[in-house]
Scaffold this motif. Structure first.
Motif, mmCIF file in Angstrom:
data_model
loop_
_atom_site.group_PDB
_atom_site.id
_atom_site.type_symbol
_atom_site.label_atom_id
_atom_site.label_comp_id
_atom_site.label_asym_id
_atom_site.label_seq_id
_atom_site.Cartn_x
_atom_site.Cartn_y
_atom_site.Cartn_z
ATOM 1 N N ARG A 144 84.671 -8.354 28.597
ATOM 2 C CA ARG A 144 83.945 -8.815 29.779
ATOM 3 C C ARG A 144 82.649 -8.014 29.913
ATOM 4 N N PRO A 145 81.717 -8.496 30.741
ATOM 5 C CA PRO A 145 80.461 -7.764 30.906
ATOM 6 C C PRO A 145 80.702 -6.355 31.453
ATOM 7 N N GLU A 146 79.786 -5.446 31.116
ATOM 8 C CA GLU A 146 79.891 -4.098 31.644
ATOM 9 C C GLU A 146 79.811 -4.135 33.165
ATOM 10 N N GLU A 151 86.797 -4.043 31.662
ATOM 11 C CA GLU A 151 85.731 -4.440 30.743
ATOM 12 C C GLU A 151 86.274 -4.973 29.420
ATOM 13 N N ARG A 152 87.412 -4.460 28.970
ATOM 14 C CA ARG A 152 88.006 -4.991 27.747
ATOM 15 C C ARG A 152 89.499 -4.700 27.720
ATOM 16 N N LYS A 153 90.217 -5.533 26.977
ATOM 17 C CA LYS A 153 91.668 -5.415 26.927
ATOM 18 C C LYS A 153 92.140 -5.882 25.560
ATOM 19 N N GLY A 154 93.162 -5.211 25.033
ATOM 20 C CA GLY A 154 93.651 -5.497 23.704
ATOM 21 C C GLY A 154 92.975 -4.598 22.691
ATOM 22 N N THR A 155 93.247 -4.808 21.410
ATOM 23 C CA THR A 155 92.626 -4.018 20.357
ATOM 24 C C THR A 155 92.607 -4.792 19.053
ATOM 25 N N LEU A 156 91.607 -4.511 18.242
ATOM 26 C CA LEU A 156 91.499 -5.112 16.914
ATOM 27 C C LEU A 156 92.084 -4.206 15.844
ATOM 28 N N GLY A 157 92.536 -3.022 16.237
ATOM 29 C CA GLY A 157 93.186 -2.134 15.281
ATOM 30 C C GLY A 157 92.654 -0.728 15.251
ATOM 31 N N ALA A 166 83.044 -5.151 20.699
ATOM 32 C CA ALA A 166 82.790 -5.323 22.133
ATOM 33 C C ALA A 166 81.300 -5.329 22.416
ATOM 34 N N ASP A 167 80.562 -4.447 21.752
ATOM 35 C CA ASP A 167 79.113 -4.394 21.947
ATOM 36 C C ASP A 167 78.462 -5.706 21.534
ATOM 37 N N ASP A 168 78.827 -6.219 20.364
ATOM 38 C CA ASP A 168 78.241 -7.469 19.882
ATOM 39 C C ASP A 168 78.717 -8.670 20.694
ATOM 40 N N ALA A 169 79.974 -8.624 21.128
ATOM 41 C CA ALA A 169 80.504 -9.737 21.922
ATOM 42 C C ALA A 169 79.759 -9.861 23.244
ATOM 43 N N ARG A 170 79.397 -8.733 23.842
ATOM 44 C CA ARG A 170 78.638 -8.798 25.099
ATOM 45 C C ARG A 170 77.260 -9.399 24.866
ATOM 46 N N GLY A 171 76.678 -9.128 23.700
ATOM 47 C CA GLY A 171 75.410 -9.761 23.380
ATOM 48 C C GLY A 171 75.537 -11.264 23.281
ATOM 49 N N LEU A 172 76.605 -11.735 22.633
ATOM 50 C CA LEU A 172 76.843 -13.172 22.541
ATOM 51 C C LEU A 172 77.167 -13.758 23.904
ATOM 52 N N LEU A 369 60.423 5.969 15.958
ATOM 53 C CA LEU A 369 61.442 6.515 16.846
ATOM 54 C C LEU A 369 62.564 7.161 16.061
ATOM 55 N N ASP A 370 63.276 8.086 16.722
ATOM 56 C CA ASP A 370 64.507 8.649 16.205
ATOM 57 C C ASP A 370 65.671 8.138 17.038
ATOM 58 N N GLY A 371 66.887 8.335 16.553
ATOM 59 C CA GLY A 371 68.068 7.979 17.330
ATOM 60 C C GLY A 371 68.548 6.573 17.061
ATOM 61 N N PRO A 372 69.534 6.123 17.861
ATOM 62 C CA PRO A 372 70.164 4.819 17.625
ATOM 63 C C PRO A 372 69.170 3.674 17.750
ATOM 64 N N ILE A 373 69.376 2.649 16.920
ATOM 65 C CA ILE A 373 68.541 1.443 16.987
ATOM 66 C C ILE A 373 68.977 0.555 18.135
ATOM 67 N N HIS A 374 70.293 0.451 18.349
ATOM 68 C CA HIS A 374 70.825 -0.480 19.341
ATOM 69 C C HIS A 374 70.952 0.187 20.694
ATOM 70 N N HIS A 375 70.640 -0.588 21.739
ATOM 71 C CA HIS A 375 70.886 -0.159 23.109
ATOM 72 C C HIS A 375 72.236 -0.714 23.524
ATOM 73 N N HIS A 376 73.116 0.151 23.998
ATOM 74 C CA HIS A 376 74.504 -0.268 24.232
ATOM 75 C C HIS A 376 74.762 -0.756 25.643
ATOM 76 N N ASP A 377 73.751 -0.848 26.451
ATOM 77 C CA ASP A 377 73.920 -1.488 27.757
ATOM 78 C C ASP A 377 72.588 -2.081 28.162
ATOM 79 N N GLY A 378 72.651 -3.004 29.113
ATOM 80 C CA GLY A 378 71.428 -3.586 29.634
ATOM 81 C C GLY A 378 70.869 -2.654 30.682
ATOM 82 N N ALA A 379 70.017 -1.747 30.287
ATOM 83 C CA ALA A 379 69.565 -0.698 31.190
ATOM 84 C C ALA A 379 68.489 -1.163 32.140
ATOM 85 N N GLY A 380 68.056 -2.411 32.002
ATOM 86 C CA GLY A 380 67.016 -2.891 32.884
ATOM 87 C C GLY A 380 65.666 -2.359 32.446
ATOM 88 N N ILE A 381 64.768 -2.172 33.393
ATOM 89 C CA ILE A 381 63.431 -1.713 33.077
ATOM 90 C C ILE A 381 63.472 -0.249 32.680
#
Length: 421
Positions: A144-146, A151-157, A166-172, A369-381
């Motif tokens: 589910r959305p953050e 926010e999430r339930k179950g496991t893929l392993g 979960a990160d990619d699913a929220r994008g979709l 830039l350094d650090g992660p490429i992906h932003h893991h939440d919709g941080a807004g502005i």
């Protein structure tokens, strides 16, 4: 799945076991989209369709095998597949269909997922449909959305797989898209071996494009590519035609401010809605922005125009009673500075700003830039941006003389991060 959910839920609530075949990927001219499903009920009943009649017989047999104890299986049917050709898929398409058992034991979260769907709350279900270890196939993660209560339930392993999916699913989910994603066996993003089908239960977010100009056609095309339900609206019937806007889902001829007010009243505007005002004509813009900027929550409000046009527009909106906090929600001049000139380039500039604000990106070059490429939440502005979605230290030199409105002042040269949907 949505179209067969009521039957599936009824059998699930009764404690029955149901065979389910779900289209998880399509290629070429496949007759049914990803997410289409067919059920085989406890009494042998067939409900739903995965191909419009081409391969239902084969899927029915596979579903019965699963109910008799066979493992969940991913099957491919297509002209290039001799077995599938024998059962009649002659339309030239290829279907990947995942066949599994659904019951209270295999999918205990189904009741909660059905409640979310009924209430209109966004929810995604991620299912492992292919994995080197057969024990992982059929495992599920509900996402589910953050900010949701759960926010999430179950496991893929593994936690690594759960986090990545979960990160990619929220994008979709944010764009209402259903897709099959590929990872390494433990959720590695660059790996192969695990395929996960993400079924999103959310309407596509809306993009409202006001102003039937050439820039609007390009914006509508890019908006559709990004997964939006696109509406083009203009009060001038000679310009607002379906022929001029083939990418739009609908073209509406009415005054923009009236249309937006009617959509708000009907409950069809939400926090994911994107509003692009491209007319740069005060008789259209100002009444429309009076409505838009007073909405409680939308994802984006951008308006085209030069800095002189923008300044005049702000004066008119202040005179109409809008406060500085409401005006700060307006992204104008619209878009990021890509040096755009053509309508198509300008549409990319606008899309880049929408994406950056959705996921908290700054629009900097990733190479710098350094650090992660992906932003893991919709941080807004981002923190270094003012409320209008423009860097606070931007030189206010204005747009180039031959450039009226795509938001590309000559003093800025910023490329967007387009790494996240």
């Amino acid at each position: 799945m949505r179209e067969v959910l009521s039957d599936l839920l009824r059998w699930w609530q009764a404690g029955e076991r149901v065979g389910v075949g779900t289209v998880v990927a399509t290629f070429r001219s496949a007759p049914r989209p990803a997410g289409a499903a067919m059920l085989v009920g406890p009494g042998g009943e067939a409900v739903g369709s995965v191909s419009g009649g081409c391969v239902e017989g084969a899927v029915y047999e596979s579903a019965q095998e699963v109910l008799q104890g066979a493992r969940p299986a991913l099957r491919r049917y297509g002209v290039s597949d001799n077995e599938a050709y024998a059962v009649g898929l002659t339309c030239g398409g290829i279907l990947d269909i995942f066949v599994e058992e659904v019951s209270r034991q295999t999918f205990p979260e189904l009741g909660e997922v059905a409640e979310d769907i009924e209430a209109g709350r966004p929810v995604a279900v991620a299912t492992v449909v292919e994995h080197p270890d057969p024990e992982h196939i059929g495992r599920r993660l509900v996402v589910r959305p953050e900010g949701a209560a759960v926010e999430r339930k179950g496991t893929l392993g593994s936690s690594r797989s759960d986090d990545a999916v979960a990160d990619d699913a929220r994008g979709l989910l944010a764009t209402g898209r259903t897709e099959t994603l590929t990872y390494g066996p433990d959720g590695e993003r660059r790996g192969e071996g695990m395929r996960v089908f993400v079924s999103s239960f959310a309407p596509a977010p809306r993009m409202l494009v006001f102003g039937a100009i050439d820039f609007a056609a390009a914006v509508a095309h890019v908006g559709k590519f990004l997964g939006y339900q696109v509406t083009v609206c203009d009060a001038r019937p000679v310009f607002a035609t379906a022929t001029r806007f083939p990418s739009a889902d609908e073209v509406v001829v009415t005054w923009p401010h009236r249309y937006l007010a009617e959509e708000v009243e009907a409950g069809r505007i939400d926090e994911r809605t994107v509003i692009c005002v491209l007319t740069h004509d005060p008789k259209f813009d100002v009444p429309l922005l009076e409505v838009a900027l007073r909405l409680p929550a939308v994802a984006y409000i951008g308006a085209m125009g030069s800095r002189r046009t923008h300044a005049d527009r702000l004066d008119r909106l202040r005179a109409a009673g809008l406060g500085e906090q409401e005006l700060a929600r307006l992204s104008s001049p619209i878009g990021l500075d890509l040096g755009a000139r053509t309508p198509e380039e300008t549409a990319v500039s606008i899309a880049a700003e929408i994406i950056a604000l959705q996921w908290g990106g700054r629009g900097d070059r990733l190479a710098a830039l350094d650090g992660p490429i992906h932003h893991h939440d919709g941080a807004g502005i981002p923190a270094n941006h003012d409320g209008a979605g423009t860097p606070a230290n931007e030189d206010d030199a204005g747009t180039p003389a031959n450039h009226d409105g795509p938001g590309t002042p000559a003093s800025r040269h910023v490329a967007p991060s387009l790494t996240k949907e």
